[in-house]
Write a protein that holds these residues in place. Structure first.
Motif, PDB file in Angstrom:
ATOM      1  N   GLU A   1      19.488 -17.146   7.796  1.00 37.59           N
ATOM      2  CA  GLU A   1      19.452 -17.488   9.302  1.00 37.59           C
ATOM      3  C   GLU A   1      18.304 -18.606   9.741  1.00 37.59           C
ATOM      4  OE1 GLU A   1      20.224 -14.253  11.882  1.00 37.59           O
ATOM      5  OE2 GLU A   1      21.414 -13.012  10.623  1.00 37.59           O
ATOM      6  N   LYS A   2      18.272 -19.030   8.675  1.00 41.58           N
ATOM      7  CA  LYS A   2      17.079 -20.354   9.366  1.00 41.58           C
ATOM      8  C   LYS A   2      16.030 -19.199  10.757  1.00 41.58           C
ATOM      9  CE  LYS A   2      18.384 -22.575   6.297  1.00 41.58           C
ATOM     10  NZ  LYS A   2      17.420 -22.483   4.144  1.00 41.58           N
ATOM     11  N   THR A   3      15.679 -18.413  10.597  1.00 43.89           N
ATOM     12  CA  THR A   3      14.917 -18.151  12.447  1.00 43.89           C
ATOM     13  C   THR A   3      13.832 -17.568  11.113  1.00 43.89           C
ATOM     14  OG1 THR A   3      16.216 -16.241  12.258  1.00 43.89           O
ATOM     15  CG2 THR A   3      17.417 -18.614  12.967  1.00 43.89           C
ATOM     16  N   GLU A   4      13.101 -16.354  12.059  1.00 47.47           N
ATOM     17  CA  GLU A   4      12.158 -15.754  11.872  1.00 47.47           C
ATOM     18  C   GLU A   4      11.856 -14.564  12.169  1.00 47.47           C
ATOM     19  OE1 GLU A   4       7.432 -17.527  11.951  1.00 47.47           O
ATOM     20  OE2 GLU A   4       8.253 -17.442  13.875  1.00 47.47           O
ATOM     21  N   LYS A   5      11.783 -13.320  11.303  1.00 49.03           N
ATOM     22  CA  LYS A   5      12.188 -11.970  11.681  1.00 49.03           C
ATOM     23  C   LYS A   5      10.667 -11.176  11.959  1.00 49.03           C
ATOM     24  CE  LYS A   5      16.463 -11.947  12.136  1.00 49.03           C
ATOM     25  NZ  LYS A   5      17.043 -13.179  11.286  1.00 49.03           N
ATOM     26  N   LEU A   6      10.860 -10.126  12.539  1.00 54.89           N
ATOM     27  CA  LEU A   6       9.833  -9.104  13.178  1.00 54.89           C
ATOM     28  C   LEU A   6       9.616  -8.084  12.094  1.00 54.89           C
ATOM     29  CD1 LEU A   6       7.400  -8.601  14.103  1.00 54.89           C
ATOM     30  CD2 LEU A   6       8.297  -7.590  16.446  1.00 54.89           C
ATOM     31  N   ILE A   7       9.528  -7.136  11.284  1.00 57.78           N
ATOM     32  CA  ILE A   7       9.938  -6.452  10.430  1.00 57.78           C
ATOM     33  C   ILE A   7       8.786  -4.965  11.385  1.00 57.78           C
ATOM     34  CG2 ILE A   7      10.081  -5.204   7.995  1.00 57.78           C
ATOM     35  CD1 ILE A   7      11.028  -8.159   7.074  1.00 57.78           C
ATOM     36  N   THR A   8       9.634  -4.266  10.584  1.00 60.79           N
ATOM     37  CA  THR A   8       8.445  -3.045  11.255  1.00 60.79           C
ATOM     38  C   THR A   8       8.484  -2.307  10.473  1.00 60.79           C
ATOM     39  OG1 THR A   8       9.918  -1.851  12.657  1.00 60.79           O
ATOM     40  CG2 THR A   8       8.744  -3.430  13.761  1.00 60.79           C
ATOM     41  N   ILE A   9       7.521  -1.400   9.652  1.00 66.11           N
ATOM     42  CA  ILE A   9       7.501   0.003   9.336  1.00 66.11           C
ATOM     43  C   ILE A   9       6.646   1.006   9.558  1.00 66.11           C
ATOM     44  CG2 ILE A   9       7.593   0.514   6.665  1.00 66.11           C
ATOM     45  CD1 ILE A   9       7.217  -2.331   5.372  1.00 66.11           C
ATOM     46  N   LEU A  10       7.349   1.842   9.101  1.00 63.70           N
ATOM     47  CA  LEU A  10       7.140   3.129  10.284  1.00 63.70           C
ATOM     48  C   LEU A  10       7.640   4.796   9.021  1.00 63.70           C
ATOM     49  CD1 LEU A  10       8.607   4.384  13.516  1.00 63.70           C
ATOM     50  CD2 LEU A  10       9.271   2.757  12.178  1.00 63.70           C
ATOM     51  N   PRO A  11       6.689   5.518   9.078  1.00 71.85           N
ATOM     52  CA  PRO A  11       7.499   6.853   8.528  1.00 71.85           C
ATOM     53  C   PRO A  11       8.685   7.449   9.382  1.00 71.85           C
ATOM     54  CG  PRO A  11       5.247   6.909   8.792  1.00 71.85           C
ATOM     55  CD  PRO A  11       5.732   5.996   9.990  1.00 71.85           C
TER      56      PRO A  11
ATOM     57  N   LEU B   1       9.985   6.019   4.294  1.00 72.03           N
ATOM     58  CA  LEU B   1       9.945   4.764   4.853  1.00 72.03           C
ATOM     59  C   LEU B   1      11.454   4.626   5.653  1.00 72.03           C
ATOM     60  CD1 LEU B   1       7.418   2.974   3.235  1.00 72.03           C
ATOM     61  CD2 LEU B   1       6.886   4.634   5.085  1.00 72.03           C
ATOM     62  N   VAL B   2      11.274   3.910   6.958  1.00 68.14           N
ATOM     63  CA  VAL B   2      11.895   3.241   8.029  1.00 68.14           C
ATOM     64  C   VAL B   2      11.835   2.006   8.127  1.00 68.14           C
ATOM     65  CG1 VAL B   2      13.366   2.834   9.943  1.00 68.14           C
ATOM     66  CG2 VAL B   2      12.925   5.303   9.514  1.00 68.14           C
ATOM     67  N   VAL B   3      12.560   1.149   7.705  1.00 68.88           N
ATOM     68  CA  VAL B   3      12.580  -0.725   8.261  1.00 68.88           C
ATOM     69  C   VAL B   3      13.716  -0.909   9.054  1.00 68.88           C
ATOM     70  CG1 VAL B   3      12.459  -2.896   7.650  1.00 68.88           C
ATOM     71  CG2 VAL B   3      11.594  -0.550   6.244  1.00 68.88           C
ATOM     72  N   VAL B   4      12.885  -1.705  10.264  1.00 69.51           N
ATOM     73  CA  VAL B   4      13.714  -2.168  11.506  1.00 69.51           C
ATOM     74  C   VAL B   4      13.846  -3.359  11.442  1.00 69.51           C
ATOM     75  CG1 VAL B   4      14.916  -1.678  14.016  1.00 69.51           C
ATOM     76  CG2 VAL B   4      13.852   0.020  12.857  1.00 69.51           C
ATOM     77  N   VAL B   5      14.499  -4.795  11.801  1.00 71.13           N
ATOM     78  CA  VAL B   5      14.742  -5.476  11.408  1.00 71.13           C
ATOM     79  C   VAL B   5      14.505  -6.419  12.796  1.00 71.13           C
ATOM     80  CG1 VAL B   5      14.693  -8.273  10.602  1.00 71.13           C
ATOM     81  CG2 VAL B   5      14.442  -5.795   9.260  1.00 71.13           C
ATOM     82  N   LEU B   6      14.169  -7.075  13.806  1.00 68.71           N
ATOM     83  CA  LEU B   6      14.552  -7.728  14.879  1.00 68.71           C
ATOM     84  C   LEU B   6      14.455  -8.668  14.871  1.00 68.71           C
ATOM     85  CD1 LEU B   6      12.358  -5.135  17.188  1.00 68.71           C
ATOM     86  CD2 LEU B   6      14.686  -5.085  16.856  1.00 68.71           C
TER      87      LEU B   6
END
Length: 249
Positions: free
Chosen positions: A42-52, A95-100
């Motif tokens: 997508e040619k953009t930046e993403k915020l990747i969060t990882i938590l248990p 682990l759970v990964v959420v991408v924003l």
């Protein structure tokens, strides 16, 4: 180091992301890790969060269900709701990964405290701010309420994680995020403060959270009790910034 290894493990199976950068602790949840990466597709930046994974999740922790959540969140198409780009379960590591998307203006909390979103939460929210103007409170309050009403109309459960850190400022507009946490079995920081007051009435949680949000926008600091006490409503001889009538029209 362990968090960075987990991120690299995820990126190997998702080659669309590159140049990942580990960020400081951006929120209050200590077991949550934050990364910034380029999305080549997508040619953009993403915020990747990882938590248990949370054991209170109400459905099996399998990859099929992460896809169901992605499809569900795709239904939330509203100007005041922040999108979830992807959600994945790393079942081998629980682990759970959420991408924003990345919003360089950060959250409403960052706006209130006039801080950079990439600064550690332990540093940027340390000092009290002056709060927002009545006009800003009215505008942001209406946008947040419209997002909550939309989710309710779509049959989504209560948000349960409504606070200024989960309100993203995107092109001057407040967009509600964090709604995935209820599905994943997590509880909010505010919930721990108010659960004895609301008892079994979880429907009241969003109402109380919105009250906490209004207080923080008005005063520039968090409310540290379930409901305001007399000393919260006065600051010596200095009037609160939001004295007077606020309308959301």
């Amino acid at each position: 180091d362990e968090a960075w290894i987990s991120c690299q493990y995820y990126l190997r199976s998702h080659p669309r992301y590159e140049k990942a950068e580990q960020l400081d602790q951006l929120g209050w949840r200590q077991d949550k890790q934050w990364f910034r990466a380029n999305d080549m597709r997508e040619k953009t930046e993403k915020l990747i969060t990882i938590l248990p994974q949370n054991e209170k999740m109400s459905f099996p922790f399998i990859s099929k269900n992460s896809k169901l959540l992605r499809d569900l969140f795709n239904l939330l198409q509203h100007p005041y709701i922040f999108p979830v780009c992807a959600i994945d379960f790393i079942t081998e590591q629980n682990l759970v990964v959420v991408v924003l998307p990345v919003s360089t203006k950060g959250s409403l909390k960052d706006f209130i405290y006039k801080s950079r979103f990439t600064t550690s939460s332990s540093d940027k929210y340390r000092n009290k701010s002056k709060g927002l103007s009545v006009k800003q409170i009215a505008l942001f309050g209406r946008q947040i309420l419209e997002a909550l009403i939309y989710m309710e109309e779509k049959g989504f459960p209560i948000h349960g994680h409504l606070h200024s850190g989960n309100i993203i400022l995107d092109n001057g507009v407040c967009r509600v995020s964090g709604y995935e946490n209820t599905f994943l079995g997590y509880t909010s920081n505010v919930y721990e403060k108010v659960r004895r007051k609301i008892k079994h009435n979880r429907e009241a949680l969003d109402v109380v959270c919105f009250g906490h949000l209004l207080y923080e926008m008005s005063t520039g600091c968090e409310l540290d009790t379930p409901f305001p006490e007399p000393h919260h409503l006065t600051y010596g001889a200095e009037p609160l910034p939001c004295q007077g009538k606020i309308t959301l029209e």
